[in-house]
Scaffold this motif. Sequence first.
Motif, PDB file in Angstrom:
ATOM      1  N   LYS A   1       0.842  -1.192   0.000  1.00  0.00           N
ATOM      2  CA  LYS A   1       0.000   0.000   0.000  1.00  0.00           C
ATOM      3  C   LYS A   1       0.874   1.237   0.000  1.00  0.00           C
ATOM      4  CE  LYS A   1      -0.626  -0.163   4.996  1.00  0.00           C
ATOM      5  NZ  LYS A   1      -1.572  -0.198   6.083  1.00  0.00           N
ATOM      6  N   LEU A   2       0.320   2.311  -0.499  1.00  0.00           N
ATOM      7  CA  LEU A   2       1.014   3.589  -0.584  1.00  0.00           C
ATOM      8  C   LEU A   2       0.829   4.334   0.729  1.00  0.00           C
ATOM      9  CD1 LEU A   2       2.447   5.775  -2.278  1.00  0.00           C
ATOM     10  CD2 LEU A   2       0.194   6.500  -3.041  1.00  0.00           C
ATOM     11  N   LEU A   3       1.934   4.772   1.319  1.00  0.00           N
ATOM     12  CA  LEU A   3       1.863   5.481   2.584  1.00  0.00           C
ATOM     13  C   LEU A   3       2.028   6.996   2.418  1.00  0.00           C
ATOM     14  CD1 LEU A   3       3.968   3.115   4.856  1.00  0.00           C
ATOM     15  CD2 LEU A   3       1.494   3.234   4.641  1.00  0.00           C
ATOM     16  N   HIS A   4       3.013   7.410   1.597  1.00  0.00           N
ATOM     17  CA  HIS A   4       3.318   8.842   1.508  1.00  0.00           C
ATOM     18  C   HIS A   4       4.049   9.116   0.201  1.00  0.00           C
ATOM     19  CE1 HIS A   4       4.022  12.844   3.099  1.00  0.00           C
ATOM     20  NE2 HIS A   4       5.295  12.735   2.796  1.00  0.00           N
TER      21      HIS A   4
ATOM     22  N   ALA B   1       6.506  12.244  -1.579  1.00  0.00           N
ATOM     23  CA  ALA B   1       7.203  13.524  -1.417  1.00  0.00           C
ATOM     24  C   ALA B   1       8.433  13.542  -2.306  1.00  0.00           C
ATOM     25  CB  ALA B   1       7.616  13.742   0.031  1.00  0.00           C
ATOM     26  N   ASN B   2       8.696  14.685  -2.939  1.00  0.00           N
ATOM     27  CA  ASN B   2       9.898  14.920  -3.736  1.00  0.00           C
ATOM     28  C   ASN B   2      10.110  13.866  -4.815  1.00  0.00           C
ATOM     29  OD1 ASN B   2      10.490  17.167  -2.157  1.00  0.00           O
ATOM     30  ND2 ASN B   2      11.677  15.960  -0.700  1.00  0.00           N
ATOM     31  N   GLY B   3       9.052  13.440  -5.469  1.00  0.00           N
ATOM     32  CA  GLY B   3       9.186  12.479  -6.555  1.00  0.00           C
ATOM     33  C   GLY B   3       9.439  11.056  -6.103  1.00  0.00           C
ATOM     34  N   ARG B   4       9.273  10.794  -4.834  1.00  0.00           N
ATOM     35  CA  ARG B   4       9.459   9.449  -4.295  1.00  0.00           C
ATOM     36  C   ARG B   4       8.215   9.049  -3.519  1.00  0.00           C
ATOM     37  NH1 ARG B   4      14.574  11.612  -4.214  1.00  0.00           N
ATOM     38  NH2 ARG B   4      16.207  10.254  -5.023  1.00  0.00           N
ATOM     39  N   ALA B   5       7.977   7.738  -3.459  1.00  0.00           N
ATOM     40  CA  ALA B   5       6.814   7.226  -2.748  1.00  0.00           C
ATOM     41  C   ALA B   5       7.277   6.238  -1.692  1.00  0.00           C
ATOM     42  CB  ALA B   5       5.862   6.537  -3.716  1.00  0.00           C
ATOM     43  N   LEU B   6       6.607   6.255  -0.556  1.00  0.00           N
ATOM     44  CA  LEU B   6       6.867   5.303   0.515  1.00  0.00           C
ATOM     45  C   LEU B   6       5.764   4.261   0.455  1.00  0.00           C
ATOM     46  CD1 LEU B   6       8.529   4.562   3.071  1.00  0.00           C
ATOM     47  CD2 LEU B   6       6.885   5.905   4.369  1.00  0.00           C
ATOM     48  N   ILE B   7       6.168   2.997   0.204  1.00  0.00           N
ATOM     49  CA  ILE B   7       5.191   1.913   0.148  1.00  0.00           C
ATOM     50  C   ILE B   7       5.521   0.910   1.233  1.00  0.00           C
ATOM     51  CG2 ILE B   7       4.712   2.195  -2.302  1.00  0.00           C
ATOM     52  CD1 ILE B   7       6.491  -0.242  -2.823  1.00  0.00           C
TER      53      ILE B   7
ATOM     54  N   GLN C   1      -5.725  13.076  -3.793  1.00  0.00           N
ATOM     55  CA  GLN C   1      -5.014  11.927  -3.219  1.00  0.00           C
ATOM     56  C   GLN C   1      -3.907  11.481  -4.172  1.00  0.00           C
ATOM     57  OE1 GLN C   1      -5.452  10.271  -0.291  1.00  0.00           O
ATOM     58  NE2 GLN C   1      -7.039  11.704   0.341  1.00  0.00           N
ATOM     59  N   TRP C   2      -2.758  11.105  -3.619  1.00  0.00           N
ATOM     60  CA  TRP C   2      -1.672  10.589  -4.430  1.00  0.00           C
ATOM     61  C   TRP C   2      -1.966   9.148  -4.808  1.00  0.00           C
ATOM     62  CZ3 TRP C   2       2.041  13.177  -6.739  1.00  0.00           C
ATOM     63  CH2 TRP C   2       2.385  14.439  -6.256  1.00  0.00           C
ATOM     64  N   VAL C   3      -1.649   8.812  -6.049  1.00  0.00           N
ATOM     65  CA  VAL C   3      -1.767   7.440  -6.534  1.00  0.00           C
ATOM     66  C   VAL C   3      -0.487   7.090  -7.274  1.00  0.00           C
ATOM     67  CG1 VAL C   3      -4.271   7.494  -6.740  1.00  0.00           C
ATOM     68  CG2 VAL C   3      -2.887   8.086  -8.712  1.00  0.00           C
ATOM     69  N   ILE C   4      -0.173   5.799  -7.280  1.00  0.00           N
ATOM     70  CA  ILE C   4       0.937   5.329  -8.104  1.00  0.00           C
ATOM     71  C   ILE C   4       0.347   4.398  -9.153  1.00  0.00           C
ATOM     72  CG2 ILE C   4       2.717   5.589  -6.349  1.00  0.00           C
ATOM     73  CD1 ILE C   4       2.597   2.655  -5.783  1.00  0.00           C
ATOM     74  N   ILE C   5       0.902   4.488 -10.359  1.00  0.00           N
ATOM     75  CA  ILE C   5       0.469   3.645 -11.462  1.00  0.00           C
ATOM     76  C   ILE C   5       1.649   2.772 -11.845  1.00  0.00           C
ATOM     77  CG2 ILE C   5      -0.422   3.594 -13.809  1.00  0.00           C
ATOM     78  CD1 ILE C   5      -1.615   6.356 -13.246  1.00  0.00           C
ATOM     79  N   THR C   6       1.407   1.470 -11.878  1.00  0.00           N
ATOM     80  CA  THR C   6       2.475   0.516 -12.169  1.00  0.00           C
ATOM     81  C   THR C   6       2.551   0.256 -13.663  1.00  0.00           C
ATOM     82  OG1 THR C   6       1.090  -1.435 -11.967  1.00  0.00           O
ATOM     83  CG2 THR C   6       2.045  -0.569  -9.936  1.00  0.00           C
ATOM     84  N   SER C   7       3.590  -0.454 -14.083  1.00  0.00           N
ATOM     85  CA  SER C   7       3.740  -0.803 -15.488  1.00  0.00           C
ATOM     86  C   SER C   7       2.677  -1.804 -15.927  1.00  0.00           C
ATOM     87  CB  SER C   7       5.138  -1.384 -15.725  1.00  0.00           C
ATOM     88  OG  SER C   7       5.328  -2.545 -14.937  1.00  0.00           O
ATOM     89  N   ASN C   8       2.023  -2.481 -15.001  1.00  0.00           N
ATOM     90  CA  ASN C   8       0.934  -3.404 -15.323  1.00  0.00           C
ATOM     91  C   ASN C   8      -0.390  -2.679 -15.472  1.00  0.00           C
ATOM     92  OD1 ASN C   8       2.753  -5.454 -15.088  1.00  0.00           O
ATOM     93  ND2 ASN C   8       2.108  -6.066 -13.053  1.00  0.00           N
ATOM     94  N   GLY C   9      -0.438  -1.384 -15.193  1.00  0.00           N
ATOM     95  CA  GLY C   9      -1.671  -0.614 -15.278  1.00  0.00           C
ATOM     96  C   GLY C   9      -2.437  -0.567 -13.964  1.00  0.00           C
ATOM     97  N   GLU C  10      -1.930  -1.166 -12.894  1.00  0.00           N
ATOM     98  CA  GLU C  10      -2.582  -1.113 -11.599  1.00  0.00           C
ATOM     99  C   GLU C  10      -2.480   0.304 -11.035  1.00  0.00           C
ATOM    100  OE1 GLU C  10      -4.008  -3.603  -9.744  1.00  0.00           O
ATOM    101  OE2 GLU C  10      -3.673  -5.165 -11.219  1.00  0.00           O
ATOM    102  N   VAL C  11      -3.549   0.750 -10.389  1.00  0.00           N
ATOM    103  CA  VAL C  11      -3.570   2.056  -9.734  1.00  0.00           C
ATOM    104  C   VAL C  11      -3.696   1.805  -8.245  1.00  0.00           C
ATOM    105  CG1 VAL C  11      -4.781   4.240  -9.515  1.00  0.00           C
ATOM    106  CG2 VAL C  11      -4.617   3.135 -11.748  1.00  0.00           C
ATOM    107  N   ILE C  12      -2.689   2.211  -7.479  1.00  0.00           N
ATOM    108  CA  ILE C  12      -2.699   2.026  -6.032  1.00  0.00           C
ATOM    109  C   ILE C  12      -2.778   3.403  -5.402  1.00  0.00           C
ATOM    110  CG2 ILE C  12      -1.365   1.233  -4.046  1.00  0.00           C
ATOM    111  CD1 ILE C  12      -0.634  -0.407  -7.221  1.00  0.00           C
ATOM    112  N   GLN C  13      -3.770   3.601  -4.545  1.00  0.00           N
ATOM    113  CA  GLN C  13      -3.941   4.894  -3.888  1.00  0.00           C
ATOM    114  C   GLN C  13      -3.832   4.737  -2.389  1.00  0.00           C
ATOM    115  OE1 GLN C  13      -7.702   6.350  -5.095  1.00  0.00           O
ATOM    116  NE2 GLN C  13      -8.875   4.777  -4.054  1.00  0.00           N
ATOM    117  N   ARG C  14      -3.702   5.864  -1.709  1.00  0.00           N
ATOM    118  CA  ARG C  14      -3.575   5.850  -0.240  1.00  0.00           C
ATOM    119  C   ARG C  14      -4.824   5.367   0.412  1.00  0.00           C
ATOM    120  NH1 ARG C  14      -0.905  10.626   2.795  1.00  0.00           N
ATOM    121  NH2 ARG C  14      -1.441   9.192   4.409  1.00  0.00           N
TER     122      ARG C  14
END
Length: 164
Positions: free
Chosen positions: A110-113, A115-121, A151-164
């Motif tokens: 899961k996505l926690l935070h 900042a500065n172009g980096r994500a804490l998972i 809300q920040w989300v990350i998108i993976t190369s598989n197309g998955e969208v993971i949000q906080r």
Amino acid sequence: MGDRLLAVAGFALATAAAFFPWYVFFNQESFGIAPMGYTETRDLPEIRGRSVVQVSPLAIPDEDDGSAEPSAFDPIITATVSNLGDELDGAPPATPAIANQPFPGKPNYKLLHVANGRALIEDRSGMYIVRIGSVLPDNSRLATLEKRDGQWVIITSNGEVIQR
């Protein structure tokens, strides 16, 4: 006589206890914590290997001497079922091909935070700081970091969208 002997022994013990910290102070290399020896190389230490090595049977490559027909069966369970056996529609069976089997289930992190172009998972084994292009715990790569609906989300190369 016994009282004097006990008094002298007590004085000697007190004197030794008073001077021991000074002895340690002047001989720190004998009592201090040994510093860790870091080097710039990533070489493994030269130690003798184990006499018994346990290897998974799936990790041992098969001999490719042409004596056996190649199999399209994947011995690793990935919760994916191919349609190679579906011949009920009357169409000729497809040629056996190794299917692109995705990682089973939803991502385990899961996505926690962000900042500065980096994500804490976080996943079961710990927390990771990732950036675009980093490999994620499900063996996909981080494609983009976006802010959607506040809300920040990350998108993976598989197309998955993971949000906080």
